[in-house]
Design a protein around this motif. Structure first.
Motif, PDB file in Angstrom:
ATOM      1  N   ASN A   1      14.290 -36.298  -4.763  1.00 22.61           N
ATOM      2  CA  ASN A   1      14.426 -35.194  -3.809  1.00 22.61           C
ATOM      3  C   ASN A   1      14.825 -35.669  -2.416  1.00 22.61           C
ATOM      4  O   ASN A   1      15.506 -34.957  -1.687  1.00 22.61           O
TER       5      ASN A   1
ATOM      6  N   LYS B   1      19.994 -33.186  -4.255  1.00 26.44           N
ATOM      7  CA  LYS B   1      19.768 -32.122  -5.241  1.00 26.44           C
ATOM      8  C   LYS B   1      20.565 -32.422  -6.499  1.00 26.44           C
ATOM      9  O   LYS B   1      21.637 -33.030  -6.460  1.00 26.44           O
TER      10      LYS B   1
ATOM     11  N   ASN C   1      18.387 -30.158 -11.921  1.00 23.52           N
ATOM     12  CA  ASN C   1      16.989 -29.781 -12.169  1.00 23.52           C
ATOM     13  C   ASN C   1      16.171 -29.653 -10.886  1.00 23.52           C
ATOM     14  O   ASN C   1      14.945 -29.598 -10.921  1.00 23.52           O
ATOM     15  N   THR C   2      16.837 -29.600  -9.735  1.00 24.45           N
ATOM     16  CA  THR C   2      16.141 -29.413  -8.462  1.00 24.45           C
ATOM     17  C   THR C   2      15.837 -27.936  -8.255  1.00 24.45           C
ATOM     18  O   THR C   2      16.733 -27.097  -8.331  1.00 24.45           O
ATOM     19  N   THR C   3      14.565 -27.610  -7.994  1.00 22.70           N
ATOM     20  CA  THR C   3      14.190 -26.216  -7.775  1.00 22.70           C
ATOM     21  C   THR C   3      14.362 -25.842  -6.304  1.00 22.70           C
ATOM     22  O   THR C   3      14.424 -26.704  -5.424  1.00 22.70           O
TER      23      THR C   3
ATOM     24  N   ASP D   1      12.107 -24.428  -4.477  1.00 16.48           N
ATOM     25  CA  ASP D   1      10.890 -24.828  -3.777  1.00 16.48           C
ATOM     26  C   ASP D   1      10.941 -26.303  -3.382  1.00 16.48           C
ATOM     27  O   ASP D   1      10.519 -26.682  -2.290  1.00 16.48           O
ATOM     28  N   GLU D   2      11.448 -27.144  -4.275  1.00 14.26           N
ATOM     29  CA  GLU D   2      11.559 -28.571  -3.984  1.00 14.26           C
ATOM     30  C   GLU D   2      12.520 -28.813  -2.823  1.00 14.26           C
ATOM     31  O   GLU D   2      12.232 -29.616  -1.923  1.00 14.26           O
TER      32      GLU D   2
END
Length: 302
Positions: free
Chosen positions: A102, A265, A268-270, A272-273
């Motif tokens: 992240n 990013k 699979n990066t959300t 929120d993350e």
């Protein structure tokens, strides 16, 4: 008799009406208390989901980032850190191979620039990169080593040297300094191409212990396994009783030692993350965080 019956009847009616008024007042008070309690119960309670942040940070940031992240989690208990420390070159390779990250916090701009140019499965998030910190390369020896080396210019007088390899920023800065000092031939803009054997030959056969990251260099010298080595000034923090600084190399030899940070990013990066990563990077730029960096011998890059 009729008078007494009338008086008794009026008293009963008044009593009943009084009880009704009291009941209504108590009921209203109870409802108000319940409502107030409900409102206060909601105060200060933030509906935020737990977020795991994966941070890939240069080995030289290990101690300071552990301290900062621990303090940040106390204030933001929904944020959990998964920190990975190694040389910036190794971390960059892991990211390019698909490891989830992240935030990338590098000890060199070259590694961040390479990721900025794009890689399979991810990218550096626009407008999140900050060239946050400065550091300085130091030539060190262990306490009471009795070394004949008095400065960077005469490191050939040592029996051996711990040196980070050419993929590691501190190893690249050291190689650039050797070229700029005219001690080793090569291209200072491509220090990764200068091998340990090239350096050894140029320095009269100096034995080189190639290390995978700056932490390994610091440990090798502090333990007396190697006579000298090059580390960052920040790496001497905590080694005050084991290491002596022979010389702090000027930036005119090494180039600017800058630590860039950015959010990354991937597929699979959300959301929120990503938001939590941006908020944490913003926090690292505050006076509160910078005071901790300075304690570990870093300085802000202005």
């Amino acid at each position: 008799m009729s008078l007494r019956r009338k008086t008794g009847t009026d008293g009963s009616v008044k009593e009943r009406k009084g009880l009704k008024r009291k009941f209504a007042a108590y009921a209203g008070l109870e409802f108000g208390l319940i409502l107030t309690a409900g409102l206060f119960a909601g105060c200060g309670k933030k509906d935020t989901a737990d977020v795991d942040l994966s941070i890939f940070a240069a080995k030289s940031l290990n101690g300071v980032m552990d301290e900062i992240c621990a303090a940040y989690t106390k204030a933001h208990p929904n944020v959990n850190f998964r920190n990975n420390y190694d040389s910036s070159g190794t971390l960059m390779a892991q990211i390019k191979e698909g490891a989830k990250c992240n935030i990338f916090f590098s000890a060199g701009v070259a590694q961040m620039d390479e990721l900025k140019n794009g890689y399979d499965g991810g990218s550096v998030v626009d407008d999140t990169r900050v060239d946050l910190l400065n550091n300085q390369v130091c030539l060190v020896t262990y306490k009471n080593s009795g070394t004949a080396v008095t400065g960077f210019a005469d490191i050939s007088r040592a029996k051996n040297m711990a040196l980070a390899d050419g993929t590691v920023p501190v190893g690249q800065y050291t190689r650039a300094a050797l070229v700029n000092s005219k001690m080793v031939e090569g291209d200072a803009s491509k220090p990764q191409d200068i091998s340990d054997s090239d350096i050894s030959k140029a320095l009269g056969g100096l034995e080189i212990n190639s290390c995978a990251n700056v932490g390994a260099v610091a440990s090798a010298v502090a333990e007396g396994a190697n006579e000298i080595g090059t580390v960052y000034y920040s790496d001497t923090f905590g080694y005050e009783n084991q290491l002596d600084i022979i010389e702090k190399l000027p930036n005119s030899l090494t180039g600017d030692v800058i630590y860039p940070i950015a959010a990354l990013k991937g597929d699979n990066t959300t959301a929120d993350e990503l938001e939590a990563a941006k908020e944490f990077i913003a926090y690292l730029q505050t006076d509160e965080a910078m005071s901790v960096f300075e304690k570990y011998h870093f300085s802000g890059n202005e």
